[in-house]
Design a protein around this motif. Sequence first.
Motif, PDB file in Angstrom:
ATOM      1  N   ASP A  22       2.177   5.788  -5.121  1.00 57.85           N
ATOM      2  CA  ASP A  22       3.155   4.887  -5.739  1.00 57.85           C
ATOM      3  C   ASP A  22       2.474   3.622  -6.271  1.00 57.85           C
ATOM      4  OD1 ASP A  22       5.208   6.648  -5.170  1.00 57.85           O
ATOM      5  OD2 ASP A  22       5.903   5.540  -3.390  1.00 57.85           O
ATOM      6  N   VAL A  23       1.597   3.048  -5.452  1.00 54.69           N
ATOM      7  CA  VAL A  23       0.906   1.819  -5.854  1.00 54.69           C
ATOM      8  C   VAL A  23      -0.024   2.091  -7.032  1.00 54.69           C
ATOM      9  CG1 VAL A  23      -0.771   0.077  -5.113  1.00 54.69           C
ATOM     10  CG2 VAL A  23       1.117   0.719  -3.601  1.00 54.69           C
ATOM     11  N   ALA A  24      -0.794   3.172  -6.948  1.00 52.18           N
ATOM     12  CA  ALA A  24      -1.726   3.503  -8.035  1.00 52.18           C
ATOM     13  C   ALA A  24      -0.976   3.762  -9.330  1.00 52.18           C
ATOM     14  CB  ALA A  24      -2.570   4.715  -7.652  1.00 52.18           C
ATOM     15  N   ASP A  25       0.159   4.448  -9.244  1.00 52.47           N
ATOM     16  CA  ASP A  25       0.960   4.727 -10.431  1.00 52.47           C
ATOM     17  C   ASP A  25       1.475   3.431 -11.056  1.00 52.47           C
ATOM     18  OD1 ASP A  25       2.300   6.504 -12.276  1.00 52.47           O
ATOM     19  OD2 ASP A  25       4.164   6.048 -11.210  1.00 52.47           O
ATOM     20  N   ALA A  26       1.948   2.528 -10.225  1.00 58.45           N
ATOM     21  CA  ALA A  26       2.493   1.254 -10.715  1.00 58.45           C
ATOM     22  C   ALA A  26       1.413   0.366 -11.321  1.00 58.45           C
ATOM     23  CB  ALA A  26       3.195   0.513  -9.584  1.00 58.45           C
ATOM     24  N   MET A  27       0.192   0.499 -10.835  1.00 54.07           N
ATOM     25  CA  MET A  27      -0.884  -0.389 -11.282  1.00 54.07           C
ATOM     26  C   MET A  27      -1.888   0.299 -12.206  1.00 54.07           C
ATOM     27  SD  MET A  27      -1.533  -2.589  -7.868  1.00 54.07           S
ATOM     28  CE  MET A  27      -2.259  -3.950  -8.761  1.00 54.07           C
ATOM     29  N   GLY A  28      -1.633   1.542 -12.569  1.00 56.95           N
ATOM     30  CA  GLY A  28      -2.574   2.265 -13.431  1.00 56.95           C
ATOM     31  C   GLY A  28      -3.894   2.546 -12.734  1.00 56.95           C
ATOM     32  N   GLY A  29      -3.840   2.757 -11.443  1.00 56.93           N
ATOM     33  CA  GLY A  29      -5.059   2.975 -10.657  1.00 56.93           C
ATOM     34  C   GLY A  29      -5.313   4.438 -10.376  1.00 56.93           C
ATOM     35  N   SER A  30      -6.298   4.670  -9.541  1.00 55.87           N
ATOM     36  CA  SER A  30      -6.669   6.029  -9.159  1.00 55.87           C
ATOM     37  C   SER A  30      -6.686   6.148  -7.638  1.00 55.87           C
ATOM     38  CB  SER A  30      -8.044   6.376  -9.718  1.00 55.87           C
ATOM     39  OG  SER A  30      -9.034   5.562  -9.121  1.00 55.87           O
ATOM     40  N   VAL A  31      -6.557   7.390  -7.177  1.00 53.79           N
ATOM     41  CA  VAL A  31      -6.551   7.666  -5.744  1.00 53.79           C
ATOM     42  C   VAL A  31      -7.598   8.722  -5.430  1.00 53.79           C
ATOM     43  CG1 VAL A  31      -5.198   8.597  -3.814  1.00 53.79           C
ATOM     44  CG2 VAL A  31      -4.117   7.056  -5.474  1.00 53.79           C
ATOM     45  N   THR A  32      -8.367   8.443  -4.397  1.00 57.68           N
ATOM     46  CA  THR A  32      -9.286   9.419  -3.829  1.00 57.68           C
ATOM     47  C   THR A  32      -8.845   9.669  -2.393  1.00 57.68           C
ATOM     48  OG1 THR A  32     -11.126   8.689  -5.213  1.00 57.68           O
ATOM     49  CG2 THR A  32     -11.695   9.910  -3.209  1.00 57.68           C
ATOM     50  N   VAL A  33      -8.790  10.929  -2.015  1.00 61.65           N
ATOM     51  CA  VAL A  33      -8.369  11.317  -0.675  1.00 61.65           C
ATOM     52  C   VAL A  33      -9.608  11.798   0.082  1.00 61.65           C
ATOM     53  CG1 VAL A  33      -6.854  12.828   0.653  1.00 61.65           C
ATOM     54  CG2 VAL A  33      -6.134  12.031  -1.599  1.00 61.65           C
ATOM     55  N   ALA A  34      -9.794  11.292   1.295  1.00 58.03           N
ATOM     56  CA  ALA A  34     -10.979  11.641   2.083  1.00 58.03           C
ATOM     57  C   ALA A  34     -10.598  12.157   3.462  1.00 58.03           C
ATOM     58  CB  ALA A  34     -11.894  10.430   2.220  1.00 58.03           C
ATOM     59  N   TYR A  35     -11.383  13.116   3.919  1.00 57.48           N
ATOM     60  CA  TYR A  35     -11.262  13.662   5.271  1.00 57.48           C
ATOM     61  C   TYR A  35     -12.646  13.598   5.885  1.00 57.48           C
ATOM     62  CZ  TYR A  35     -10.367  16.923   9.091  1.00 57.48           C
ATOM     63  OH  TYR A  35     -10.246  17.494  10.326  1.00 57.48           O
ATOM     64  N   ALA A  36     -12.734  13.120   7.104  1.00 54.74           N
ATOM     65  CA  ALA A  36     -14.030  13.016   7.779  1.00 54.74           C
ATOM     66  C   ALA A  36     -14.207  14.151   8.783  1.00 54.74           C
ATOM     67  CB  ALA A  36     -14.166  11.674   8.484  1.00 54.74           C
ATOM     68  N   GLU A  93     -12.702  14.027  -1.206  1.00 49.26           N
ATOM     69  CA  GLU A  93     -14.042  13.883  -0.642  1.00 49.26           C
ATOM     70  C   GLU A  93     -14.053  14.356   0.804  1.00 49.26           C
ATOM     71  OE1 GLU A  93     -17.026  12.909  -1.814  1.00 49.26           O
ATOM     72  OE2 GLU A  93     -16.258  12.524  -3.824  1.00 49.26           O
ATOM     73  N   LEU A  94     -14.966  15.259   1.110  1.00 58.66           N
ATOM     74  CA  LEU A  94     -15.193  15.683   2.479  1.00 58.66           C
ATOM     75  C   LEU A  94     -16.383  14.881   2.989  1.00 58.66           C
ATOM     76  CD1 LEU A  94     -14.127  17.751   4.552  1.00 58.66           C
ATOM     77  CD2 LEU A  94     -15.906  19.314   3.743  1.00 58.66           C
ATOM     78  N   LEU A  95     -16.122  14.038   3.975  1.00 56.02           N
ATOM     79  CA  LEU A  95     -17.158  13.166   4.532  1.00 56.02           C
ATOM     80  C   LEU A  95     -17.601  13.712   5.883  1.00 56.02           C
ATOM     81  CD1 LEU A  95     -15.364   9.785   3.765  1.00 56.02           C
ATOM     82  CD2 LEU A  95     -17.024  10.998   2.325  1.00 56.02           C
ATOM     83  N   TYR A  96     -18.723  13.225   6.386  1.00 54.85           N
ATOM     84  CA  TYR A  96     -19.257  13.705   7.658  1.00 54.85           C
ATOM     85  C   TYR A  96     -19.541  12.540   8.595  1.00 54.85           C
ATOM     86  CZ  TYR A  96     -19.640  18.214   5.473  1.00 54.85           C
ATOM     87  OH  TYR A  96     -19.328  19.396   4.840  1.00 54.85           O
ATOM     88  N   GLY A  97     -19.176  12.717   9.856  1.00 55.47           N
ATOM     89  CA  GLY A  97     -19.458  11.719  10.868  1.00 55.47           C
ATOM     90  C   GLY A  97     -18.193  11.133  11.456  1.00 55.47           C
ATOM     91  N   ASP A  98     -18.382  10.139  12.285  1.00 59.79           N
ATOM     92  CA  ASP A  98     -17.268   9.429  12.893  1.00 59.79           C
ATOM     93  C   ASP A  98     -16.331   8.949  11.785  1.00 59.79           C
ATOM     94  OD1 ASP A  98     -15.921   7.700  14.975  1.00 59.79           O
ATOM     95  OD2 ASP A  98     -16.648   6.184  13.562  1.00 59.79           O
TER      96      ASP A  98
END
Length: 149
Positions: A22-36, A93-98
């Motif tokens: 919602d915020v990215a849409d309102a501000m013309g931004g982008s979203v990246t989703v990450a799992y560690a 993004e698939l991240l590794y570690g804590d």
Amino acid sequence: MNILVAVDGSDESTAALERALDVADAMGGSVTVAYAVDPSVYDLGGPAPVSGLSDADRRLIMESVEDTERRGIDVLDDAAAFAADRGQPVETELLYGDPVRAITAFAESEGFDAIYVGHRGRSERTERLVGSVAKGIVERTSITVTVVR
């Protein structure tokens, strides 16, 4: 505005993703989703099989990296599908570690403007033993963090 959303498949992380979209849409931004991917949770009960629900509740089971990666990919795919259903593409993004260290290091190195995270993750039992990821992220980074309930 470039937003990073930390997900773990919980309802709270989906709510964080929804708010970030919602915020990215309102501000013309982008979203990246990450799992560690963090298979460093160990079985505290020894080699004997789990004898029942109460025993299982007292134990944490160590997962293989492959199992954790597979779950992470599934969570990221679900998050990307959720965003696509709303007509908003996301990077994953698939991240590794804590998770606390991985999420904050990635956010800082990639220059994100904000991090969104769910208030409580998938396992309250794990949180009691190893701490809250949301709390750790807030304490570890200077980037604006929004914790979503």
